[in-house]
Design an enzyme around this catalytic site. Structure first.
Site, PDB file in Angstrom:
ATOM      1  N   LYS A 179       0.861  -1.189   0.000  1.00 33.24           N
ATOM      2  CA  LYS A 179       0.000   0.000   0.000  1.00 33.24           C
ATOM      3  C   LYS A 179       0.894   1.235   0.000  1.00 33.24           C
ATOM      4  O   LYS A 179       1.702   1.438   0.905  1.00 33.24           O
ATOM      5  CB  LYS A 179      -0.892  -0.007   1.239  1.00 33.24           C
ATOM      6  CG  LYS A 179      -1.764   1.235   1.347  1.00 33.24           C
ATOM      7  CD  LYS A 179      -2.790   1.112   2.447  1.00 33.24           C
ATOM      8  CE  LYS A 179      -3.602   2.385   2.574  1.00 33.24           C
ATOM      9  NZ  LYS A 179      -4.634   2.282   3.614  1.00 33.24           N
ATOM     10  N   LYS A 234      -2.184  -1.479  -3.883  1.00 33.04           N
ATOM     11  CA  LYS A 234      -3.051  -0.305  -3.823  1.00 33.04           C
ATOM     12  C   LYS A 234      -2.210   0.961  -3.899  1.00 33.04           C
ATOM     13  O   LYS A 234      -1.198   1.028  -3.195  1.00 33.04           O
ATOM     14  CB  LYS A 234      -3.809  -0.358  -2.499  1.00 33.04           C
ATOM     15  CG  LYS A 234      -4.681   0.835  -2.216  1.00 33.04           C
ATOM     16  CD  LYS A 234      -5.262   0.687  -0.844  1.00 33.04           C
ATOM     17  CE  LYS A 234      -6.054   1.922  -0.531  1.00 33.04           C
ATOM     18  NZ  LYS A 234      -6.481   1.977   0.836  1.00 33.04           N
TER      19      LYS A 234
HETATM   20  C1  PBG Z   1      -7.516   3.591   5.616  1.00 29.50           C
HETATM   21  C2  PBG Z   1      -7.817   3.303   4.190  1.00 29.50           C
HETATM   22  C3  PBG Z   1      -7.614   4.206   3.131  1.00 29.50           C
HETATM   23  C4  PBG Z   1      -8.171   3.604   2.002  1.00 29.50           C
HETATM   24  C5  PBG Z   1      -8.677   2.354   2.371  1.00 29.50           C
HETATM   25  N1  PBG Z   1      -8.436   2.179   3.739  1.00 29.50           N
HETATM   26  C6  PBG Z   1      -7.058   5.583   3.114  1.00 29.50           C
HETATM   27  C7  PBG Z   1      -5.737   5.867   3.667  1.00 29.50           C
HETATM   28  O1  PBG Z   1      -4.864   5.002   3.795  1.00 29.50           O
HETATM   29  O2  PBG Z   1      -5.553   7.032   4.015  1.00 29.50           O
HETATM   30  C8  PBG Z   1      -8.209   4.261   0.645  1.00 29.50           C
HETATM   31  C9  PBG Z   1      -9.235   3.819  -0.307  1.00 29.50           C
HETATM   32  C10 PBG Z   1      -9.518   4.733  -1.431  1.00 29.50           C
HETATM   33  O3  PBG Z   1      -8.872   5.788  -1.651  1.00 29.50           O
HETATM   34  O4  PBG Z   1     -10.446   4.406  -2.193  1.00 29.50           O
HETATM   35  N2  PBG Z   1      -6.664   2.815   6.305  1.00 29.50           N
END
Ligand code: PBG
Length: 310
Positions: A179, A234
């Site tokens: 991520k 992601k």
């Molecule tokens: C939070 C989380 C995020 C997303 C999914 N879970 C945001 C972040 O890490 O700030 C992002 C999903 C998206 O942008 O569609 N832990």
């Protein structure tokens, strides 16, 4: 006849935002077409997903500001929005659809970070304990898949041990393994109301640098060794190279998240008539399959599944 790749509703996971109360449906301004629903109306959406053959829904709570704290303790309330929604879905629909619960503290903390913050720093190890308890509560409520999105080191192993110790041996873990600290999450933070909390802060001490690819392989290897059943990359389209590398190297179930900013870009252009909406939805999702993704988390899941049955 010679297509090498196909897209099916079974490949799709639909992220849904949950509101408190009942009879509530609120649009997300930066994600046109995406709404946040109270649990009663969420069930109507889940029913549509089942009818279309979508594999699972991924739940994200919109926690009221007054319940947010420095330590995010609402994450450990067994009757919080996330647990209540998971339990309502399982009671109504049994095993007809997978229920993915996100593990991280950002929906519950006043600072909007995914972990515990002490003296302005994220503290990895003390966070693991809270995340493990959060995961057990979610699984007991009805989650079939636990999805740690927090990116703390060692959390997959800690969560797996905690689930097993609680007798939840069949609950799967889909780790957000690679991520990235991405600017494409902006509209999501609007949707769950964590943007204001995070303010000028960022998540670069625990999410990955967009400059790195080999580090993603390392992160995925660690999560697999700790017991992840599915690994995720992601964001999606800007990171297709990572999806392909992970799938080719590890040959394990691989998911990709077409995140909020990717959705927003395509919709904004389609609204102006600059892109053909249905065509770009299906093309972008097929591209994930071509790169090797087995599962795609996408806000287009419902619309794409409808297009696929036509
Ligand atoms: C939070 C989380 C995020 C997303 C999914 N879970 C945001 C972040 O890490 O700030 C992002 C999903 C998206 O942008 O569609 N832990």
């Amino acid at each position: 006849m010679v297509a090498e790749t196909r897209l099916d509703a079974r490949n799709l996971i639909w992220p849904l935002f949950i509101l408190p109360g009942s009879g509530q449906c609120q649009p997300v301004e930066s994600l046109p077409g995406v709404n946040r629903y109270s649990i009663d109306l969420l069930l109507v959406q889940v029913e549509k997903a089942i009818r279309l053959g979508i594999s699972a829904v991924a739940l994200f709570p919109v926690t009221p500001l007054e319940l947010k704290t420095e330590d995010g303790r609402e994450a450990l309330n067994p009757y919080n929005l996330m647990c209540s929604a998971a339990s309502a879905i399982r009671q109504r629909f049994g095993e007809e659809i997978g229920v993915v619960c996100d593990v991280a503290l950002d929906p519950y903390t006043t600072h909007g970070q995914d972990g515990l913050l002490i003296d302005g720093r994220i503290v990895n190890d003390p966070t693991l304990d809270v995340l493990s308890q959060q995961a057990v509560l979610q699984a007991q409520a009805g989650a079939t898949i636990i999805a740690p999105s927090d990116m703390m080191d060692g959390r997959v192993g800690a969560i797996r041990s905690a689930l097993d110790a609680a007798g939840l041996t069949e609950t799967l873990i889909m780790s957000y393994a690679a991520k990235y600290a991405s600017a494409f999450y902006g509209p999501f933070r609007d949707a769950v109301g964590s943007k204001g909390n995070l303010g000028a802060g960022n998540k670069k001490t625990y999410q990955m640098s967009p400059a790195n690819s080999s580090e993603a392989m390392h992160e995925v290897a660690l999560d697999l060794r700790e017991g992840a059943d599915i690994v995720m990359v992601k964001p999606g389209l800007p990171y297709l190279d990572i999806v392909q590398r992970v799938k080719e190297h590890f040959s394990v179930p691989t998911a990709v998240y077409q995140v909020s900013g990717e959705y927003a870009m395509l919709i904004a252009a389609a609204e102006r008539g600059w892109l053909e909406r249905e065509a770009v939805i299906l093309e972008s999702l097929l591209a994930f399959r071509r790169a090797g993704a087995d599962l795609i988390l996408t806000y287009f899941a419902h619309d794409a599944a409808e297009l696929l049955v036509q």
